[in-house]
Design a protein around this motif. Sequence first.
Motif, PDB file in Angstrom:
ATOM      1  N   PHE A 104      -1.686 -48.559   6.760  1.00 54.26           N
ATOM      2  CA  PHE A 104      -1.934 -48.089   5.399  1.00 54.26           C
ATOM      3  C   PHE A 104      -1.162 -48.874   4.341  1.00 54.26           C
ATOM      4  O   PHE A 104      -1.443 -48.754   3.148  1.00 54.26           O
ATOM      5  N   SER A 296      -7.542 -46.675   4.280  1.00 50.85           N
ATOM      6  CA  SER A 296      -6.243 -45.992   4.243  1.00 50.85           C
ATOM      7  C   SER A 296      -5.528 -46.350   2.948  1.00 50.85           C
ATOM      8  O   SER A 296      -5.494 -47.528   2.563  1.00 50.85           O
ATOM      9  N   ASP A 322      -6.797 -40.252   6.568  1.00 47.79           N
ATOM     10  CA  ASP A 322      -6.527 -41.645   6.884  1.00 47.79           C
ATOM     11  C   ASP A 322      -7.761 -42.257   7.549  1.00 47.79           C
ATOM     12  O   ASP A 322      -8.671 -41.539   7.985  1.00 47.79           O
ATOM     13  N   ILE A 336      -0.721 -37.308   5.330  1.00 49.82           N
ATOM     14  CA  ILE A 336      -0.542 -37.966   4.042  1.00 49.82           C
ATOM     15  C   ILE A 336       0.144 -37.008   3.070  1.00 49.82           C
ATOM     16  O   ILE A 336      -0.317 -35.879   2.857  1.00 49.82           O
TER      17      ILE A 336
END
Length: 481
Positions: A104, A296, A322, A336
């Motif tokens: 990410f 992401s 994600d 997240i």
Amino acid sequence: MTLAQSGDKEDRTEVRNSDLSTSMCSYDVVVVMVPFPVQGHLNQLLQLACLISSSYDLPVYYVGSATLNRQARVRANALNSSDIAKIHFHDIPTPEFASPPPDFSGSSKYPLHHQPLWDASLLLREPIASFLRDISSKSRRIVVVHDYFMSYNVQDVSSLPNAESYICNCISAFNLYCFACLFSGMFVQLGEELLKKLPSFETVMPDELRGFIDSQVQYKDIRSGDIHNTSKVIEGEFLDLLAQVASKQNKKQWAVGPILPTKIDRASNRENICLEWLNKQPPRSVLYISFGTTTSFSDREIKELATGLERSKQKFIWVLRDADRGDIFAGEPRRIELPEGFEERVKEVGLVVRKWAPQPQILAHSSTGGFMSHCGWNSCIESITMGVPIAAWPMHSDQPRNSFLVTEMLKTGLIVREWEKREELVSASTIENIVSKLMASEEGDVIRKRAEELGEAVRRSTEKGGASRIELDAFISHITR
């Protein structure tokens, strides 16, 4: 992990997996779907499988690993369960491969963490060929509909006297035309002003995938034609340009989209939190936010997006997930984090969803008035069909040109970030301004009206006598000749 080993016991007992020695009877024409192992591609071929099976009563086989077949079923948004039950899911073994989490924090949004899965998919040629040989011996004709990125694996179609193959293109006709121009040296036929704005092809496909793509190219001409998940109502100009190319290659083409159901069955999602929340909101008041299964966001990007949404004071549903792993059933997904107190502060206007959401049903809901999207073709065709304008935020691959199609040619959306600025952080103020413009301005109202009119025309094209229905009837007539 081995894909064929994944999946719970209960799920496997419910699946009608084809056992050719016991359940396979003789057929006149059999359709075999061979999808590429990414959610957006699995989804489109399953939609087409259900459309062909339910509308024309043809036997359809869906060929993939046990886990990917399971993934296609459990995420079959908007499809009727009785239609899915008619599909013969044929599980084939897949070699072991790594399934790392997405990066990410990387500078590129391209999902390179899927490469082990894609490399493993190159080893499926023999089990697919074996299945095709078996089914070929029991049918007058087998029709293989496959993803472009599975061309290598279906090459043995050419050795079977009663088999023919067709590529199901899971990208827009405009994108396909642009790629055809790029690889052949042709000039893209657009007006001068549009050409100046056309996103570059830089970094849409990383160098690491060149070998995989090259392995497909040499086998794509085995096909007898192309199926497009689009409508002449949306992309008639580019379908005509592609037809010129196809005629020179002696290939046929059919624009049969949208292949997703245009009349959504809301009963199958009565208890979904998103739809329950939408039922309480005013018409066209909610912005739906989702960036698909291959994107992401970094923690910093999440913070800016959350801040921008909060400042806009517009209603929203935000699917906060994600990117998928190669095997979606392996490993725990990243949790997240949102800014402290965000969900409490916005609870009267916004809903944050961390699970799989019924996107077509959300877009079809009367309370949904906009869609912030990465502009994958699944999302675009769903949003266009349901008449919902798009705040376009492309991330990789075909998405920059999809966003261009939506915002510059169809005029049914606004761009969040220009592709040339893809490495820049999108600020909260930019997000606030775009959301406010789309959802609460005269310009946004004009765009929304245009999107609604286009959606109505697209839905009509799938009905009896409509352009897409005529194309689908023609394809079925061709393969059953």
